[in-house]
Scaffold this active site. Structure first.
Site, PDB file in Angstrom:
ATOM      1  N   ALA A   1     -19.003 111.433  34.845  1.00 48.43           N
ATOM      2  CA  ALA A   1     -17.840 110.801  35.152  1.00 48.43           C
ATOM      3  C   ALA A   1     -16.887 111.714  35.823  1.00 48.43           C
ATOM      4  O   ALA A   1     -17.126 112.951  35.910  1.00 48.43           O
ATOM      5  CB  ALA A   1     -17.206 110.258  33.755  1.00 48.43           C
ATOM      6  N   GLY A   2     -16.085 111.284  36.717  1.00 45.67           N
ATOM      7  CA  GLY A   2     -14.877 111.982  37.482  1.00 45.67           C
ATOM      8  C   GLY A   2     -13.680 111.251  37.445  1.00 45.67           C
ATOM      9  O   GLY A   2     -13.922 110.022  38.190  1.00 45.67           O
ATOM     10  N   HIS A   3     -12.571 111.614  36.923  1.00 48.32           N
ATOM     11  CA  HIS A   3     -11.536 110.907  36.972  1.00 48.32           C
ATOM     12  C   HIS A   3     -10.579 111.886  37.465  1.00 48.32           C
ATOM     13  O   HIS A   3     -10.196 112.904  37.073  1.00 48.32           O
ATOM     14  CB  HIS A   3     -10.882 110.575  35.488  1.00 48.32           C
ATOM     15  CG  HIS A   3     -11.874 109.983  34.622  1.00 48.32           C
ATOM     16  ND1 HIS A   3     -12.540 108.974  34.926  1.00 48.32           N
ATOM     17  CD2 HIS A   3     -12.487 110.424  33.431  1.00 48.32           C
ATOM     18  CE1 HIS A   3     -13.321 108.304  34.070  1.00 48.32           C
ATOM     19  NE2 HIS A   3     -13.424 109.312  33.175  1.00 48.32           N
TER      20      HIS A   3
ATOM     21  N   GLN B   1     -18.099 105.544  33.531  1.00 49.26           N
ATOM     22  CA  GLN B   1     -18.662 104.537  34.326  1.00 49.26           C
ATOM     23  C   GLN B   1     -17.987 103.234  34.195  1.00 49.26           C
ATOM     24  O   GLN B   1     -16.752 103.047  34.000  1.00 49.26           O
ATOM     25  CB  GLN B   1     -20.094 104.580  33.628  1.00 49.26           C
ATOM     26  CG  GLN B   1     -20.753 105.939  34.132  1.00 49.26           C
ATOM     27  CD  GLN B   1     -20.563 107.157  33.184  1.00 49.26           C
ATOM     28  OE1 GLN B   1     -20.608 106.695  32.085  1.00 49.26           O
ATOM     29  NE2 GLN B   1     -20.019 108.093  33.620  1.00 49.26           N
TER      30      GLN B   1
ATOM     31  N   LYS C   1      -9.967 104.405  36.179  1.00 47.78           N
ATOM     32  CA  LYS C   1      -9.600 104.487  34.525  1.00 47.78           C
ATOM     33  C   LYS C   1      -8.987 105.693  34.133  1.00 47.78           C
ATOM     34  O   LYS C   1      -7.842 105.384  33.242  1.00 47.78           O
ATOM     35  CB  LYS C   1     -11.101 104.384  33.987  1.00 47.78           C
ATOM     36  CG  LYS C   1     -12.047 103.297  34.351  1.00 47.78           C
ATOM     37  CD  LYS C   1     -13.225 103.498  33.744  1.00 47.78           C
ATOM     38  CE  LYS C   1     -14.121 104.567  34.579  1.00 47.78           C
ATOM     39  NZ  LYS C   1     -14.525 104.359  35.690  1.00 47.78           N
ATOM     40  N   GLY C   2      -9.053 106.774  34.875  1.00 48.18           N
ATOM     41  CA  GLY C   2      -8.246 108.001  34.495  1.00 48.18           C
ATOM     42  C   GLY C   2      -6.648 107.759  34.575  1.00 48.18           C
ATOM     43  O   GLY C   2      -6.165 108.018  33.474  1.00 48.18           O
TER      44      GLY C   2
ATOM     45  N   ARG D   1     -18.227 107.413  48.856  1.00 48.23           N
ATOM     46  CA  ARG D   1     -18.618 106.067  47.999  1.00 48.23           C
ATOM     47  C   ARG D   1     -18.922 104.966  49.203  1.00 48.23           C
ATOM     48  O   ARG D   1     -18.086 104.828  49.946  1.00 48.23           O
ATOM     49  CB  ARG D   1     -17.459 105.593  47.251  1.00 48.23           C
ATOM     50  CG  ARG D   1     -17.239 106.626  46.227  1.00 48.23           C
ATOM     51  CD  ARG D   1     -16.055 106.524  45.344  1.00 48.23           C
ATOM     52  NE  ARG D   1     -15.699 107.579  44.539  1.00 48.23           N
ATOM     53  CZ  ARG D   1     -14.417 107.871  43.959  1.00 48.23           C
ATOM     54  NH1 ARG D   1     -13.397 107.416  44.342  1.00 48.23           N
ATOM     55  NH2 ARG D   1     -14.337 108.657  43.090  1.00 48.23           N
TER      56      ARG D   1
ATOM     57  N   ASP E   1     -15.281 104.375  39.140  1.00 47.42           N
ATOM     58  CA  ASP E   1     -14.236 104.964  39.867  1.00 47.42           C
ATOM     59  C   ASP E   1     -12.990 103.713  40.345  1.00 47.42           C
ATOM     60  O   ASP E   1     -12.376 103.833  41.560  1.00 47.42           O
ATOM     61  CB  ASP E   1     -14.819 105.264  41.400  1.00 47.42           C
ATOM     62  CG  ASP E   1     -15.943 106.491  41.109  1.00 47.42           C
ATOM     63  OD1 ASP E   1     -15.631 107.331  39.846  1.00 47.42           O
ATOM     64  OD2 ASP E   1     -16.626 106.498  41.878  1.00 47.42           O
ATOM     65  N   GLU E   2     -12.919 103.148  39.597  1.00 50.75           N
ATOM     66  CA  GLU E   2     -11.707 101.972  39.733  1.00 50.75           C
ATOM     67  C   GLU E   2     -10.345 102.701  39.268  1.00 50.75           C
ATOM     68  O   GLU E   2      -9.348 101.904  39.691  1.00 50.75           O
ATOM     69  CB  GLU E   2     -11.823 100.923  38.569  1.00 50.75           C
ATOM     70  CG  GLU E   2     -13.263 100.111  38.720  1.00 50.75           C
ATOM     71  CD  GLU E   2     -14.323 100.735  37.997  1.00 50.75           C
ATOM     72  OE1 GLU E   2     -14.138 101.793  37.323  1.00 50.75           O
ATOM     73  OE2 GLU E   2     -15.508  99.913  37.800  1.00 50.75           O
TER      74      GLU E   2
END
Ligand code: GDP
Ligand code: IMO
Ligand code: MG
Length: 432
Positions: A39-41, A227, A16-17, A308, A13-14
């Site tokens: 994953a979730g973007h 991830q 990336k998307g 989170r 969750d940085e």
């Protein structure tokens, strides 16, 4: 021309998307090489003053860039129901998904793997991993045990039936005798999977061959990880990890591109740290500071909606990510979330049983006992969301970024100051 790897540096969750999406219009293809719909973007696009928000789970982030070919690589595990509902959802919003290519060697998340993920977690009780419950672990376990179902199996009913009944022979024993659940019917699974076959068929290709052709023709390809480094099954905080290789090494096995083709490795890293699920987290904040990061950073899971866990930036983890992935460029995200914090602590090393450790300990027990040694940086209060160059940042924000860069031992080439595509400071070109 190059293949560029893009990975997460922390526990996911940085952003990336957003980072992949930013580059999408300038590359020929984006390949997802590991993970699945765990994953979730979230990607935010401003079109004509309108903010459009997209949540992607299985499709590569390149899907939102017209002209870019999105590819689901062989290293991914695919829940076909999720795949088609994500495609339908995007099509309904006017996004063209017709260029999507899927590897025939990717594995299928079967209904029994979803069930097994959930019942295993319940069975583990206090020893649970805190998985997303999407069947990821059991599907990768089947792959390694050589009883997995691959995308290509859906095109041969005889083979599919033989594989499903072979797998269920053992799994039904476990489901019924260990977990006290109902046995799964072979026919029900086969019928469900066959139901997707015709729609899937035109998307399936020999993706390593396709990628070789693109690279030979001088095209640029991004290999996008799900991830992140500390969730990697080999290099992460095992056993509190996902079941695939989310680090740069996984990009080769998960896509079929050889290491000699890779020219750079971009790692996305948040200006603080978050983690979802169980496992050690040295800089975790269980106080009002943690609440603040969660509220201001909107740190709630894109996939499961779970809050989170939040903590300060951990430079030991950043250095580790550089070492394990061979990072050439960092994208530092969510710097804006720190605005208004007077003093910002950064973990520069760990104290483990009274001894200072500058590097991530390789022993699980040591890491669980690590307490952070902090250096504190003065914060800033100015709104930075309109900053587009380093010079636009307040001096203390620039100093914070420069200090992190020095500690994590690779250049910070872009800085996120908001969720939107344009809310980014480009320090140097990531595709140079
Ligand atoms: P991923 O899984 O690494 O793609 O990251 P997620 O999408 O799960 O989580 C990152 C969240 O932060 C998303 O909601 C993004 O829209 C948001 N985001 C990304 N970059 C920035 C940034 O620089 N600032 C802010 N405020 N939000 C950002
Ligand atoms: P993105 O790509 C954050 C975590 C889960 C759990 C562990 C194992 O959005 O960064 P799994 O379902 O994979 O077996 O769960 O890994 N996890 C993630 N955490 N972001 C993710 O993906 C994650 N994918 C899995 O919370 O702790
Ligand atoms: Mg995410």
């Amino acid at each position: 021309m190059p293949a560029i790897v893009l990975v997460g540096a922390q526990w996911g969750d940085e952003g990336k998307g957003k980072a992949t999406d930013l580059l999408g219009s300038r590359v020929e293809a984006v390949v997802k090489f590991n993970g699945g719909n765990n994953a979730g973007h979230t990607i935010v696009i401003d079109t004509a003053g309108q903010r459009e928000k997209y949540a992607l789970h299985l499709l590569p982030s390149g899907i939102l860039s017209p002209g870019c070919t999105p590819i689901i690589g062989n290293g991914v595990v695919i829940d076909l129901e999720v795949l088609f509902s994500e495609i339908d959802g995007l099509e309904a919003r006017g996004v063209d998904t017709s260029k999507l290519v899927v590897s025939g060697a990717a594995h299928v998340i079967t209904p029994y793997n979803r069930t097994l993920d959930k019942v295993t977690e319940r069975y583990l009780g206090s020893r649970k991993i805190g998985t997303t419950g999407r069947g990821i672990g059991p599907t990768y376990a089947d792959k390694m045990s050589r009883v997995g179902i691959r995308i290509q199996d859906l095109f041969d009913e005889k083979i599919l039936r033989a594989k499903v009944s072979g797998a269920l022979e053992f799994k039904n024993q476990v489901l019924v005798k260990v977990y006290n659940r109902r046995a799964v019917e072979v026919d029900a699974v086969v019928d469900e999977l066959l139901g997707y076959a015709e729609r899937l068929r035109p998307m399936v290709a020999d993706t390593p061959l396709l990628l070789e052709q693109l690279l030979d023709a001088g095209r640029t390809v991004i290999l996008e990880a799900g991830q992140a480094t500390l969730l990697d099954v080999d290099h992460g905080t095992y056993p509190f990890v996902t079941s695939s290789n989310a680090t740069a090494g996984g990009a080769c096995t998960g896509s079929g591109i050889p290491p000699t083709r890779i020219s750079s490795v971009i790692a996305v890293i948040k200006a603080y740290t978050t983690r979802v699920g169980e496992g050690p987290f040295p800089t975790e904040l269980l106080d009002a500071d943690g609440e603040r990061l969660r509220d201001v950073g909107a740190e709630f899971g894109t996939t499961t909606g779970r809050p989170r866990r939040c903590g300060w930036f951990d430079a030991v983890i950043g250095r580790y990510a550089t070492r394990i992935n061979g990072v050439t460029d960092f994208v530092l995200t969510k710097l804006d979330v720190l605005t208004g914090i007077e003093q910002i602590p950064v973990c520069v090393a760990y104290d483990i049983d009274g001894v200072r450790h500058n590097e991530l300990p390789s022993s699980q027990g040591d890491f669980a006992r690590a307490t952070p040694i902090y250096e504190v940086f003065p914060g800033w209060s100015e709104d930075i969301s309109k900053a587009r160059t380093l010079e636009d940042l307040p001096e203390n924000a620039r100093r914070y970024v420069a200090a992190l860069e020095q500690m994590i031992k690779a250049p910070i080439s872009a800085i996120g100051v908001g969720p939107g595509r344009d809310e980014t400071i480009a320090v140097r070109d990531l595709l140079r």
